[in-house]
Scaffold this motif. Structure first.
Motif, mmCIF file in Angstrom:
data_model
loop_
_atom_site.group_PDB
_atom_site.id
_atom_site.type_symbol
_atom_site.label_atom_id
_atom_site.label_comp_id
_atom_site.label_asym_id
_atom_site.label_seq_id
_atom_site.Cartn_x
_atom_site.Cartn_y
_atom_site.Cartn_z
ATOM 1 N N LEU A 133 0.857 -1.183 0.000
ATOM 2 C CA LEU A 133 0.000 0.000 0.000
ATOM 3 C C LEU A 133 0.891 1.229 0.000
ATOM 4 O O LEU A 133 1.783 1.367 0.845
ATOM 5 C CB LEU A 133 -0.904 0.002 1.234
ATOM 6 C CG LEU A 133 -2.003 1.073 1.258
ATOM 7 C CD1 LEU A 133 -3.089 0.748 0.226
ATOM 8 C CD2 LEU A 133 -2.629 1.183 2.648
ATOM 9 N N GLU A 134 0.640 2.128 -0.955
ATOM 10 C CA GLU A 134 1.414 3.362 -1.047
ATOM 11 C C GLU A 134 0.697 4.482 -0.309
ATOM 12 O O GLU A 134 -0.495 4.715 -0.519
ATOM 13 C CB GLU A 134 1.632 3.757 -2.504
ATOM 14 C CG GLU A 134 2.499 4.999 -2.666
ATOM 15 C CD GLU A 134 2.780 5.346 -4.114
ATOM 16 O OE1 GLU A 134 3.668 6.177 -4.364
ATOM 17 O OE2 GLU A 134 2.111 4.770 -4.998
ATOM 18 N N HIS A 135 1.443 5.182 0.537
ATOM 19 C CA HIS A 135 0.900 6.264 1.356
ATOM 20 C C HIS A 135 1.600 7.569 0.985
ATOM 21 O O HIS A 135 2.825 7.626 0.898
ATOM 22 C CB HIS A 135 1.149 5.952 2.838
ATOM 23 C CG HIS A 135 0.951 7.129 3.753
ATOM 24 N ND1 HIS A 135 -0.197 7.312 4.505
ATOM 25 C CD2 HIS A 135 1.760 8.188 4.058
ATOM 26 C CE1 HIS A 135 -0.080 8.414 5.220
ATOM 27 N NE2 HIS A 135 1.088 8.970 4.963
ATOM 28 N N LYS A 136 0.800 8.631 0.765
ATOM 29 C CA LYS A 136 1.323 9.985 0.594
ATOM 30 C C LYS A 136 0.515 10.906 1.490
ATOM 31 O O LYS A 136 -0.696 10.718 1.654
ATOM 32 C CB LYS A 136 1.207 10.445 -0.859
ATOM 33 C CG LYS A 136 2.043 9.659 -1.845
ATOM 34 C CD LYS A 136 1.877 10.206 -3.266
ATOM 35 C CE LYS A 136 2.683 9.390 -4.264
ATOM 36 N NZ LYS A 136 2.523 9.899 -5.654
ATOM 37 N N ASP A 137 1.168 11.909 2.077
ATOM 38 C CA ASP A 137 0.430 12.844 2.931
ATOM 39 C C ASP A 137 0.996 14.249 2.809
ATOM 40 O O ASP A 137 2.049 14.468 2.196
ATOM 41 C CB ASP A 137 0.421 12.371 4.395
ATOM 42 C CG ASP A 137 1.798 12.291 5.022
ATOM 43 O OD1 ASP A 137 2.583 13.252 4.866
ATOM 44 O OD2 ASP A 137 2.101 11.276 5.695
ATOM 45 N N ASN A 138 0.269 15.214 3.404
ATOM 46 C CA ASN A 138 0.687 16.612 3.321
ATOM 47 C C ASN A 138 1.782 16.966 4.320
ATOM 48 O O ASN A 138 2.190 18.121 4.419
ATOM 49 C CB ASN A 138 -0.512 17.544 3.496
ATOM 50 C CG ASN A 138 -1.162 17.432 4.862
ATOM 51 O OD1 ASN A 138 -0.974 16.446 5.590
ATOM 52 N ND2 ASN A 138 -1.940 18.445 5.239
ATOM 53 N N MET A 139 2.291 15.950 5.054
ATOM 54 C CA MET A 139 3.462 16.153 5.905
ATOM 55 C C MET A 139 4.746 15.864 5.139
ATOM 56 O O MET A 139 5.850 16.007 5.678
ATOM 57 C CB MET A 139 3.382 15.251 7.143
ATOM 58 C CG MET A 139 2.238 15.569 8.076
ATOM 59 S SD MET A 139 2.196 14.482 9.536
ATOM 60 C CE MET A 139 1.533 12.963 8.814
ATOM 61 N N GLY A 140 4.610 15.419 3.889
ATOM 62 C CA GLY A 140 5.771 15.147 3.064
ATOM 63 C C GLY A 140 6.177 13.693 3.005
ATOM 64 O O GLY A 140 7.190 13.348 2.379
ATOM 65 N N ASN A 141 5.401 12.815 3.623
ATOM 66 C CA ASN A 141 5.716 11.390 3.591
ATOM 67 C C ASN A 141 5.223 10.756 2.296
ATOM 68 O O ASN A 141 4.109 11.022 1.852
ATOM 69 C CB ASN A 141 5.067 10.684 4.787
ATOM 70 C CG ASN A 141 5.588 11.198 6.112
ATOM 71 O OD1 ASN A 141 6.763 11.048 6.425
ATOM 72 N ND2 ASN A 141 4.709 11.833 6.887
ATOM 73 N N ASN A 142 6.047 9.923 1.717
ATOM 74 C CA ASN A 142 5.701 9.140 0.534
ATOM 75 C C ASN A 142 6.339 7.774 0.712
ATOM 76 O O ASN A 142 7.531 7.587 0.439
ATOM 77 C CB ASN A 142 6.197 9.822 -0.736
ATOM 78 C CG ASN A 142 5.764 9.095 -1.997
ATOM 79 O OD1 ASN A 142 5.135 8.037 -1.945
ATOM 80 N ND2 ASN A 142 6.097 9.656 -3.149
#
Length: 298
Positions: A133-142
């Motif tokens: 599962l690929e996760h991206k967020d507005n904290m800069g994590n990818n």
């Protein structure tokens, strides 16, 4: 993994409309966190309240959720089962178990997933059972989490993230769990770890706790999660970390007996007013134990 209340509104290709999804997920997130807040806090489902005498006498209490009693939805690319009320599934008797708010058992098809959507004031734990599962967020994590990993996100003051299956040739199966935090409006944070180095056979091993220094990931709640993989006939004892907590047992695979209660694949058992659990594996099995406070405490 947020779900849209408008997920039945499809575009011409039979996929959930992205616009409808974003609109619906915002409504859902607001409703879950704010509109239902009083329902959560005042739930009289039978899992939340007890007398002082019962606490003193330690009269064991349980609530059984058979696998086929869960809420479910099949959107083609997404097949999901809800142990507790979620999205279009609502059962007044199954809103939460203590601070355990969501336990979703998800299948996401190859190349599919959820675009950016919001969360706040929730501890969100994701455990892939198969696939990635690929996760991206507005904290800069990818990041990509895989089978054998655990991911945690403290939503706190607010976070946006997306979740997609990055593979074109295989589905991802996962558990996503939401826990009410013990404090609101914390700074959002993200973490993930591999469980490969701490995994044990025929005994439980801790994957989550309230303490950053302890084994596993940590959350803003007096909660402990343990996984266990057992051969047929093996027995184990789980001792609670806090006598005021309860434990929600989820059978990932196999058949087991917990304090005399027989459970099968994907069954759930909430148990409280106990100091320990006696577990017998009737077949090869895999279990998740979620020890949580029985009162929402922020």
């Amino acid at each position: 993994m947020s779900r849209s209340g408008n997920i039945n509104r499809y575009n011409g290709e039979g996929e959930p409309s992205r616009k409808a999804f974003f609109t619906g997920v915002g409504i859902l997130a607001f409703t879950l966190v704010f509109g239902f807040g009083e329902i959560f806090a005042q739930s009289t489902s039978g899992t939340q309240t007890e007398t002082e005498q019962e606490r003193e006498e330690k009269i064991m209490k349980t609530i059984l959720h058979k696998a086929d009693s869960r809420g479910s939805a099949d959107h083609g690319w997404l097949k999901t089962y809800h142990t507790f009320s979620f999205a279009n599934y609502y059962n007044a008797e199954r809103v939460h178990f203590g601070t355990l708010r969501v336990l979703n058992d998800d299948y996401v098809a190859a190349g599919k997933g959820f675009g950016m959507h919001p969360h706040d004031n929730m501890e969100i734990i994701t455990i892939p059972l198969e696939g990635d599962l690929e996760h991206k967020d507005n904290m800069g994590n990818n990041e990509i989490i895989k089978q054998g990993d655990v991911q945690v996100m403290s939503a706190g003051t607010g976070v946006y993230h997306s979740e997609f299956n990055p593979n074109d040739d295989k589905a991802v199966k996962l558990l996503q769990i939401w826990v009410f935090p013990n404090k609101k409006n914390v700074t959002p944070r993200y973490d993930q770890i591999s469980l490969r180095d701490i995994k044990k056979e025929n005994e439980f091993y801790q994957i989550l706790s309230p303490n950053p220094e302890d084994q596993g990931v940590w959350i803003h709640q007096n909660a402990w999660f343990n996984l266990g993989t057992f051969e047929e006939g093996k027995q184990s004892t789980y001792k609670l970390n806090d006598s005021e907590n309860g434990v929600y047992v989820f059978v990932i695979e196999g058949e087991v007996s917990i304090n005399g209660q027989q459970l099968e694949r994907r069954d759930g058992l909430g148990i409280w007013n106990v100091d320990e659990l006696e577990v017998t594996s009737n077949t090869s099995s895999r279990l998740l134990l979620m020890e949580v406070p029985m009162q929402i405490n922020y």
